[in-house]
Design a protein around this motif. Sequence first.
Motif, PDB file in Angstrom:
ATOM      1  N   PRO A  43      -5.823 -37.052  52.029  1.00  0.00           N
ATOM      2  CA  PRO A  43      -7.105 -37.448  52.605  1.00  0.00           C
ATOM      3  C   PRO A  43      -7.293 -37.075  54.078  1.00  0.00           C
ATOM      4  CG  PRO A  43      -6.231 -39.211  51.244  1.00  0.00           C
ATOM      5  CD  PRO A  43      -5.148 -38.167  51.342  1.00  0.00           C
ATOM      6  N   ALA A  44      -6.254 -37.211  54.892  1.00  0.00           N
ATOM      7  CA  ALA A  44      -6.394 -36.883  56.313  1.00  0.00           C
ATOM      8  C   ALA A  44      -6.676 -35.381  56.506  1.00  0.00           C
ATOM      9  CB  ALA A  44      -5.150 -37.295  57.091  1.00  0.00           C
ATOM     10  N   VAL A  45      -6.012 -34.545  55.737  1.00  0.00           N
ATOM     11  CA  VAL A  45      -6.224 -33.098  55.816  1.00  0.00           C
ATOM     12  C   VAL A  45      -7.619 -32.757  55.283  1.00  0.00           C
ATOM     13  CG1 VAL A  45      -5.432 -30.845  54.982  1.00  0.00           C
ATOM     14  CG2 VAL A  45      -3.766 -32.579  55.660  1.00  0.00           C
ATOM     15  N   GLU A  46      -7.992 -33.364  54.163  1.00  0.00           N
ATOM     16  CA  GLU A  46      -9.310 -33.098  53.564  1.00  0.00           C
ATOM     17  C   GLU A  46     -10.433 -33.472  54.525  1.00  0.00           C
ATOM     18  OE1 GLU A  46      -7.407 -34.160  49.204  1.00  0.00           O
ATOM     19  OE2 GLU A  46      -8.959 -35.472  50.022  1.00  0.00           O
ATOM     20  N   THR A  47     -10.325 -34.644  55.133  1.00  0.00           N
ATOM     21  CA  THR A  47     -11.351 -35.095  56.079  1.00  0.00           C
ATOM     22  C   THR A  47     -11.315 -34.270  57.360  1.00  0.00           C
ATOM     23  OG1 THR A  47     -11.214 -37.338  55.199  1.00  0.00           O
ATOM     24  CG2 THR A  47     -12.191 -37.090  57.380  1.00  0.00           C
ATOM     25  N   GLY A  48     -10.130 -34.059  57.890  1.00  0.00           N
ATOM     26  CA  GLY A  48      -9.986 -33.346  59.163  1.00  0.00           C
ATOM     27  C   GLY A  48     -10.457 -31.914  59.126  1.00  0.00           C
ATOM     28  N   LEU A  49     -10.346 -31.272  57.980  1.00  0.00           N
ATOM     29  CA  LEU A  49     -10.770 -29.873  57.854  1.00  0.00           C
ATOM     30  C   LEU A  49     -12.073 -29.721  57.080  1.00  0.00           C
ATOM     31  CD1 LEU A  49      -7.366 -28.104  57.106  1.00  0.00           C
ATOM     32  CD2 LEU A  49      -8.557 -28.304  59.293  1.00  0.00           C
ATOM     33  N   GLY A  50     -12.564 -30.811  56.497  1.00  0.00           N
ATOM     34  CA  GLY A  50     -13.791 -30.725  55.717  1.00  0.00           C
ATOM     35  C   GLY A  50     -13.616 -29.931  54.439  1.00  0.00           C
ATOM     36  N   ILE A  51     -12.447 -30.039  53.821  1.00  0.00           N
ATOM     37  CA  ILE A  51     -12.166 -29.296  52.588  1.00  0.00           C
ATOM     38  C   ILE A  51     -12.277 -30.239  51.389  1.00  0.00           C
ATOM     39  CG2 ILE A  51     -10.772 -27.533  53.721  1.00  0.00           C
ATOM     40  CD1 ILE A  51      -8.250 -29.040  52.859  1.00  0.00           C
ATOM     41  N   PRO A  52     -12.428 -29.688  50.173  1.00  0.00           N
ATOM     42  CA  PRO A  52     -12.598 -30.533  48.984  1.00  0.00           C
ATOM     43  C   PRO A  52     -11.365 -31.395  48.689  1.00  0.00           C
ATOM     44  CG  PRO A  52     -13.203 -28.266  48.503  1.00  0.00           C
ATOM     45  CD  PRO A  52     -12.558 -28.275  49.859  1.00  0.00           C
ATOM     46  N   GLN A  53     -11.623 -32.507  48.042  1.00  0.00           N
ATOM     47  CA  GLN A  53     -10.542 -33.392  47.602  1.00  0.00           C
ATOM     48  C   GLN A  53      -9.611 -32.605  46.684  1.00  0.00           C
ATOM     49  OE1 GLN A  53     -11.938 -36.930  45.663  1.00  0.00           O
ATOM     50  NE2 GLN A  53      -9.891 -37.819  45.538  1.00  0.00           N
ATOM     51  N   GLY A  54      -8.334 -32.755  46.909  1.00  0.00           N
ATOM     52  CA  GLY A  54      -7.341 -32.058  46.090  1.00  0.00           C
ATOM     53  C   GLY A  54      -6.924 -30.702  46.652  1.00  0.00           C
ATOM     54  N   ALA A  55      -7.650 -30.187  47.639  1.00  0.00           N
ATOM     55  CA  ALA A  55      -7.266 -28.905  48.233  1.00  0.00           C
ATOM     56  C   ALA A  55      -5.944 -29.076  48.981  1.00  0.00           C
ATOM     57  CB  ALA A  55      -8.348 -28.403  49.181  1.00  0.00           C
ATOM     58  N   ARG A  56      -5.153 -28.052  48.935  1.00  0.00           N
ATOM     59  CA  ARG A  56      -3.815 -28.114  49.527  1.00  0.00           C
ATOM     60  C   ARG A  56      -3.552 -26.811  50.280  1.00  0.00           C
ATOM     61  NH1 ARG A  56       1.689 -29.718  46.478  1.00  0.00           N
ATOM     62  NH2 ARG A  56       2.731 -27.765  46.899  1.00  0.00           N
TER      63      ARG A  56
END
Length: 178
Positions: A43-56
């Motif tokens: 979640p922190a990476v998804e929110t911080g970069l504005g990427i879709p949930q589950g993106a890695r």
Amino acid sequence: MVIRAIEHIGITVPDLEQATDFFVDAFGAEKIYDMLDEPLAGPAVETGLGIPQGARIEAIRMLRLGEGPNLELFTYSGTAQREPVVPSDYGLQHFCVYVDDIDEAATRLEKAGGQLLSAPGDLPGGDAGEGNRYLYARTPWGSTVELVTYPSPQAYETRTSLRRWRPGKDSDTEHQEK
């Protein structure tokens, strides 16, 4: 506050090794380091970069490219990915590499797996000047790249005292405070 220059350009690529080889072969880039010891996700990476949930983020690699911005290459998994944008799409649509010999650079880019979209042509309008030339190409994964050279003064220089940043100039003494 002092603005100096663009420090890096981030590019998402489908294959980190292929992209690295392309930038090394086409532009003499140097691999500096790989940033991650393990993938980044959550979640922190998804929110911080504005990427879709589950993106890695699987990998991040930093390359040095001549006298200009560094290139930061990313590979992702866990999310659908679209085709690269073309210049008519919204958003960041290309990056430009200044070269001294555009014909040699075009040959090298093509040999590295890129696709030339045209032969080098004269820069138009405010960029015009003797020997000032450009071309657009695609990387092996479809991103747009421009090659440019402007060894002569550009036409806009007769109309204003302001100047574009030029590779090879001492930007520390020419920067403007904003």
